[in-house]
Design an enzyme around this catalytic site. Structure first.
Site, short mmCIF file in Angstrom:
data_model
loop_
_atom_site.label_atom_id
_atom_site.label_comp_id
_atom_site.label_asym_id
_atom_site.label_seq_id
_atom_site.Cartn_x
_atom_site.Cartn_y
_atom_site.Cartn_z
N HIS A 96 0.72 -1.29 0.07
CA HIS A 96 -0.02 -0.18 -0.01
C HIS A 96 0.94 1.11 -0.01
CE1 HIS A 96 -3.95 -1.89 0.43
NE2 HIS A 96 -3.48 -2.91 1.27
N ASP A 137 0.37 -5.10 5.50
CA ASP A 137 -0.40 -6.17 4.95
C ASP A 137 -0.33 -6.10 3.33
OD1 ASP A 137 -1.28 -3.24 5.22
OD2 ASP A 137 -3.27 -3.76 4.48
N GLU A 138 -0.93 -6.81 2.79
CA GLU A 138 -1.21 -7.12 1.38
C GLU A 138 0.16 -6.60 0.68
OE1 GLU A 138 -5.76 -6.84 1.06
OE2 GLU A 138 -4.83 -4.95 1.04
N PRO A 139 1.24 -7.17 0.74
CA PRO A 139 2.42 -6.69 0.03
C PRO A 139 2.38 -7.66 -1.48
CG PRO A 139 3.14 -8.34 1.39
CD PRO A 139 1.74 -8.12 1.71
#
Length: 651
Positions: A223, A288-290
């Protein structure tokens, strides 16, 4: 006996003890002992009791002068009580307040204020005793300010006040772009209107005075799109030219290359400037969410130590940065869920934030695993307000309830309800109020607050929105149910919101794109539920008419009453705009080009009105930076309408 509906969150124990005494015109405060005196002074018992009586008087319209006498208010210190617990009693001896800390006394005073308000206008107050303490030590809200919408300071102060009244004690403002005024990089973001260091320090003190821990929050791995969009940082991306996918498009750069030393250096710059503004002992590193981790610039390192090892190698560097500022790290748990072998490598001072926002997906497996491994963790459901315009009520209720029940069963240390800004952060603040309030009750006392919505509705209507009719919460809950008329399987949002973001196209192109949504969802970690749609346009028209009638019937009296009504009215207008776009794309009752042009003209006029209101209302509460980005989809759609109308005119 259950607590009266005007007490919220409903307490652990409420019982009538028999009899009643005249309503107090005021209180003479006395502390029983030195320790009690210190608590009473820190919690400002005398001042807050007087303020609560004034507020109750204003609510009833009856002057206190008619009441016969003042009453005693005795503060007692009881060491055995929960640090956030209290005992409150009202009887012939007056008001009794017992606590072991000033924070516990603070919560007793919040309950007392609701007690006075609920009995405003009554000549007698029934004798009662309340014994109370929370289920979860940490009860919080995370508000996304990283996707376009950065509130003005007065908006944030009002939010803190509302959260305090709900007995929340934790607040995060999520950041992934230039939401904080990083002096070193300010020249790269001239369009931004970030929160300054001085403003954060002031907000930190304001929250602390209300026993709310303002926790710093800055993403530092995934992000990171707003940073990687700058030429100066583009080559720090895992995929500088976009992440390849199995679909006919790339994802824009969003993940830092953790194998590049400059990535950690950038993160250190950000945290070194941000963290000194906060008194909290914690920091949310997010991480998160890499997406694409280990498949681009860091591929060679990932082949050496594995993707999981690559993630933890970088995480450990972030942990050290947090500790250098005296902070304990928080991090989202999605990567750990995919790589459970990492759980054993987590340091003792790290707390996992386990998130899940879709009601059918259970919290139990992850809660059980984290509990068995002895990992400190919080459960983090959502308000379901983002990517939806007006929320998804039943998903929110099920999601929060499941998180609370399993978090309680498996020893979670806290519950944080998240309010994200995906897809433009189009939701008005009031849309999230039921989610905030329901999560407050669930995290304070799940057994008393999960299954009865009336106390929560009363609090949202009477206190949060100051609606004299008491029907405002029901309207908000119903506004969050329009997605049932879509009968659509789209994940983590509504079809109407998706359609407004996507814009005008042919039916064939729309159906091609919606058929790809399950693949995109799986690519981003979702379930990938096959796409289905059964849009009931006629029912949506009737639903909109009913909601507008209900909105017109409310009697909001708060300082922002006019803005709230306008925000909700414009929310309904945007839903109508999305429904009308669906009708146009599917050519429902549009037999020829004349009918098509007439309907397109109505759509354009309706959307022009909605966008003007959207911009005006945004600026009433929020900073200007991010507004154009949030409204870009609307502006693009208006341009598409104009272009198609010109084509029809030429034809």
């Amino acid at each position: 006996m259950s607590a009266p509906v005007y007490l919220y969150p409903q307490p652990r124990s409420y019982r009538l003890t028999g009899g009643s005494s005249p309503a107090a015109a005021g209180f003479d405060v006395r502390a029983d002992g030195e320790e009690a005196a210190l608590l009473a002074e820190e919690a400002d018992v005398a001042g807050r009791l007087e303020a609560s009586l004034r507020a109750a008087e204003a609510a009833s319209g009856e002057p206190r002068g008619r009441r016969p006498a003042r009453a005693a208010a005795v503060v007692e210190y009881q060491a055995e009580l929960h640090p956030q617990g209290y005992v409150l009693k009202w009887d012939a001896d007056g008001l009794g307040l017992k606590a072991s800390t000033a924070q516990g006394l603070h919560y007793a005073l919040l309950t007392a204020a609701q007690f006075f308000e609920g009995l405003s206008g009554s000549a007698e107050w029934p004798h009662c005793r309340i014994d109370d303490e929370p289920d979860f030590a940490v009860r919080g809200v995370m508000l996304d300010i990283g996707r376009n919408k950065i509130p003005k300071m007065e908006t944030l102060y009002a939010l803190v006040d509302r959260l305090s009244e709900l007995k929340f004690n934790h607040l995060q403002l999520y950041m992934e772009g230039f939401c904080f005024d990083y002096a070193k990089y300010a020249a790269l973001f001239p369009e931004a209107t970030p929160i300054t260091a001085a403003e954060y320090r002031e907000l930190d003190a304001y929250a602390a005075a209300r026993y709310i821990d303002l926790v710093p929050n800055q993403n530092c791995l995934g992000h990171m799109g707003p940073w990687l969009a700058k030429p100066e940082f583009r080559d720090l991306a895992e995929h500088p030219d976009g992440m390849p996918t199995p679909l006919p498009f790339k994802l824009p750069p969003a993940t830092l290359n953790p194998a590049d030393e400059r990535s950690a250096a950038l993160a250190k710059d950000l945290f070194d400037e941000l963290l000194p503004c906060f008194s909290s002992r914690y920091v949310n590193l997010n991480m998160d969410e890499p997406f694409g981790l280990g498949t681009g610039g860091s591929k060679a390192r990932a082949e050496e130590i594995g993707v999981a090892g690559l993630y933890m190698e970088y995480a450990e560097r972030m942990f050290r940065i947090a500790r250098s500022h005296g902070k304990k790290p928080l991090l989202w748990g999605d990567v750990l869920a995919r790589h459970p072998e990492l759980i054993e490598r987590l340091p003792d001072d790290a707390t996992v934030l386990h998130w899940n926002y879709d009601e059918p997906v259970p919290y139990e497996p992850a809660c059980r695993t984290l509990s068995e491994k002895g990992v400190p963790y919080y459960v983090c459901p959502g308000t379901s307000s983002w990517s939806s315009l007006s929320g998804r009520t039943d998903n929110m209720l099920g999601n929060v309830a499941d998180a609370a029940r399993n978090g309680l069963a498996y020893g979670a240390g806290g519950l944080i309800v998240t309010d994200w800004g995906d897809s433009g952060h189009w939701q008005a603040p009031a849309v999230s109020f039921p989610g905030f309030a329901y999560a407050a009750g669930a995290s304070w006392r799940a057994a008393a607050n999960l299954d009865r919505l009336e106390p929560m509705e009363h609090h949202v209507s009477r206190r949060m929105l100051q609606d004299r009719t008491g029907r405002a919460a029901r309207l908000l809950l119903e506004m969050g149910r329009y997605y049932h008329l879509e009968r659509c399987t789209i994940e983590n949002g509504t079809y109407t919101s998706y359609l407004l973001n996507r814009g005008l196209s042919s039916r064939e192109d729309l159906e091609r794109d919606t058929s790809r949504l399950p693949d995109i969802a799986r690519l981003l970690g979702g379930a990938g539920t096959p796409f289905r749609l059964d849009y009931r346009y006629a029912e949506m028209e009737e639903w909109l008419r009913e909601r507008r009638e209900e909105l017109d019937g409310l009697a909001l009296t708060g300082p922002d009453a006019a803005i709230v009504k306008d925000e909700l009215a414009n929310t309904l207008l945007l839903i109508e705009a999305g429904a009308g776009l669906h009708r146009y794309i599917y050519r429902q009752d549009l037999p020829d080009e004349e009918a098509e042009a007439e309907w397109l003209g109505r759509l354009r006029t309706r959307l022009e009105t909605a966008v003007r209101e959207f911009r005006r209302l945004w600026l009433a509460r929020n900073r200007e930076g991010g507004l154009d980005a949030s409204a870009a989809a609307f502006d693009r759609l208006l341009g598409q309408y104009g272009g198609r109308l010109r084509e029809l005119k030429r034809g």
